[in-house]
Write a protein that holds these residues in place. Structure first.
Motif, PDB file in Angstrom:
ATOM      1  N   ASP A 129      63.677  73.848  69.811  1.00 58.25           N
ATOM      2  CA  ASP A 129      64.465  72.653  70.179  1.00 58.25           C
ATOM      3  C   ASP A 129      64.643  71.733  68.981  1.00 58.25           C
ATOM      4  O   ASP A 129      65.740  71.157  68.750  1.00 58.25           O
ATOM      5  N   ARG A 130      63.587  71.558  68.216  1.00 58.05           N
ATOM      6  CA  ARG A 130      63.670  70.683  67.048  1.00 58.05           C
ATOM      7  C   ARG A 130      64.680  71.228  66.039  1.00 58.05           C
ATOM      8  O   ARG A 130      65.504  70.489  65.472  1.00 58.05           O
ATOM      9  N   LYS A 131      64.660  72.535  65.829  1.00 56.85           N
ATOM     10  CA  LYS A 131      65.613  73.129  64.889  1.00 56.85           C
ATOM     11  C   LYS A 131      67.055  73.010  65.403  1.00 56.85           C
ATOM     12  O   LYS A 131      67.996  72.750  64.644  1.00 56.85           O
ATOM     13  N   HIS A 132      67.210  73.207  66.743  1.00 61.71           N
ATOM     14  CA  HIS A 132      68.547  73.118  67.328  1.00 61.71           C
ATOM     15  C   HIS A 132      69.111  71.696  67.167  1.00 61.71           C
ATOM     16  O   HIS A 132      70.290  71.514  66.803  1.00 61.71           O
ATOM     17  N   ARG A 133      68.259  70.672  67.428  1.00 68.74           N
ATOM     18  CA  ARG A 133      68.723  69.282  67.267  1.00 68.74           C
ATOM     19  C   ARG A 133      69.066  68.984  65.809  1.00 68.74           C
ATOM     20  O   ARG A 133      70.051  68.297  65.504  1.00 68.74           O
ATOM     21  N   LYS A 134      68.264  69.517  64.930  1.00 67.51           N
ATOM     22  CA  LYS A 134      68.544  69.296  63.511  1.00 67.51           C
ATOM     23  C   LYS A 134      69.870  69.933  63.102  1.00 67.51           C
ATOM     24  O   LYS A 134      70.678  69.327  62.369  1.00 67.51           O
ATOM     25  N   ASP A 135      70.136  71.148  63.625  1.00 62.88           N
ATOM     26  CA  ASP A 135      71.408  71.811  63.317  1.00 62.88           C
ATOM     27  C   ASP A 135      72.590  71.015  63.882  1.00 62.88           C
ATOM     28  O   ASP A 135      73.657  70.887  63.241  1.00 62.88           O
TER      29      ASP A 135
END
Length: 359
Positions: free
Chosen positions: A337-343
């Motif tokens: 989730d953190r990576k998705h939000r960052k993307d």
């Protein structure tokens, strides 16, 4: 093991309560405690019989105490005391069965060593004649092979096949002569070795190999050795305790019959007394059956308690492993989730910069 042996030696020299404080209350010894050796309480500990021998069982992890052994001998007959005796007899029977298998294997080995090959050895004249026949057969085979090759080159297939069949028969005859010669040589070798070796036998007590007709000093040394004396003591104790148990059962049965006869004579016999005797016998049988069932139920409850402990331990391990797996999955999901939000933030920033550049 060395630390345990040293602790046992200190207990023998300074007493069992050598480490207790002066003001501390000393616990009275109880033969039912798990720290004491059951085998030593009943008769003796088998670990002490074979020290520094091939059958060494190692140092006993339990405590050997003469005072506790006296308490065990003075205690009244009970289920636990009978269970200790049964465990001792079971362990003795297991060790005796092991040495009996060893004795049987030793006897089979001696029979195999003393077995002789079939047929007497050949004389020198028979050996020379056998070698001449082998040489003649080799020459015949060689000539037949050449004739078969010549017939094959001429195109006479039938003659070539007939010569090859005859050649095969001569080869089989030659192989039989060579095998007979080898068996004769092996027979002479075995007889010579048997003449040079001494005849052996297996000790019927401990299974060791002995020389037949050996010196009396060596025989006495074997009979007084730890391994032989240990197995002899083990067998003797097992036989004596089995005989004593059978006599005790017979004595109980005899007293029971005498009590029935006395009761029958006091009541004057008759059909009523017979019926009462049958009822009494049934009650005694039911009482014995109830006692056996109670004993079995007690042992079943103990086994079920152990199984519950094992299941509880395994389920606890499974729960902990499941919690760990769930925590790892949660961490991986959080990272995704953190990576998705960052993307998503980076894509929004890029789109904003492109829009500003157009304007």
């Amino acid at each position: 093991m060395a630390v345990l042996a040293a602790a046992q030696l200190l207990d023998e020299l300074m007493g069992r309560h050598r480490n207790t404080n002066p003001n501390e209350k000393i616990k009275k010894p109880n033969w039912e405690d798990s720290e004491y050796c059951k085998y030593y309480l009943v008769k003796f500990c088998p670990h002490d019989l074979f020290v520094n021998t091939r059958a060494d069982l190692g140092v006993c992890p339990k405590v050997h105490d003469d005072e506790v052994k006296e308490l065990f001998e003075k205690a009244e007959s009970s289920y636990k005391k009978a269970q200790y005796v049964e465990e001792f007899l079971r362990f003795c029977r297991h060790m005796i069965n092991d040495v009996e298998r060893k004795i049987q294997k030793g006897k089979q080995r001696l029979e195999l060593m003393n077995s002789k090959p079939e047929g007497p050895p050949m004389t020198q004249a028979q050996t020379e004649k056998n070698q001449e026949q082998v040489q003649l057969l080799s020459e015949k085979v060689k000539s037949l092979v050449q004739e078969a090759e010549e017939a094959g080159t001429r195109g006479d297939v039938e003659q070539a096949q007939g010569l090859m069949k005859l050649c095969d028969r001569l080869k089989e005859e030659k192989d039989q002569l060579l095998k007979q010669q080898e068996n004769s040589h092996w027979s002479m070798t075995v007889e010579l070795a048997a003449a040079q070796e001494k005849q052996m036998e297996v000790c019927p007590v401990c299974g060791a190999f002995l020389i037949v007709g050996d010196a009396q000093q060596r025989i006495d040394d074997h009979l007084s050795g730890k391994q032989h004396v240990g197995y002899f003591k083990l067998r003797q104790a097992y036989e004596e305790m089995n005989e004593a148990r059978e006599k005790e059962l017979q004595e109980k049965e005899r007293r029971r019959r005498e009590d029935r006869d006395k009761d029958r004579s006091s009541r004057g016999g008759g059909l009523g007394s017979d019926r009462r005797d049958r009822e009494r016998m049934e009650r005694d049988r039911e009482r014995d059956g109830d006692k056996d069932r109670k004993d079995r139920d007690r042992s079943d409850r103990e086994r079920e308690r152990e199984r519950d402990k094992d299941r509880h331990r395994s389920s606890r391990d499974d729960r902990s492993s499941r919690h760990e797996d769930r925590d790892r999955d949660r961490d991986r999901e959080r990272d995704r989730d953190r990576k998705h939000r960052k993307d998503r933030r980076s894509s929004r920033d890029r789109s904003r910069r492109r829009s500003r550049d157009r304007h």
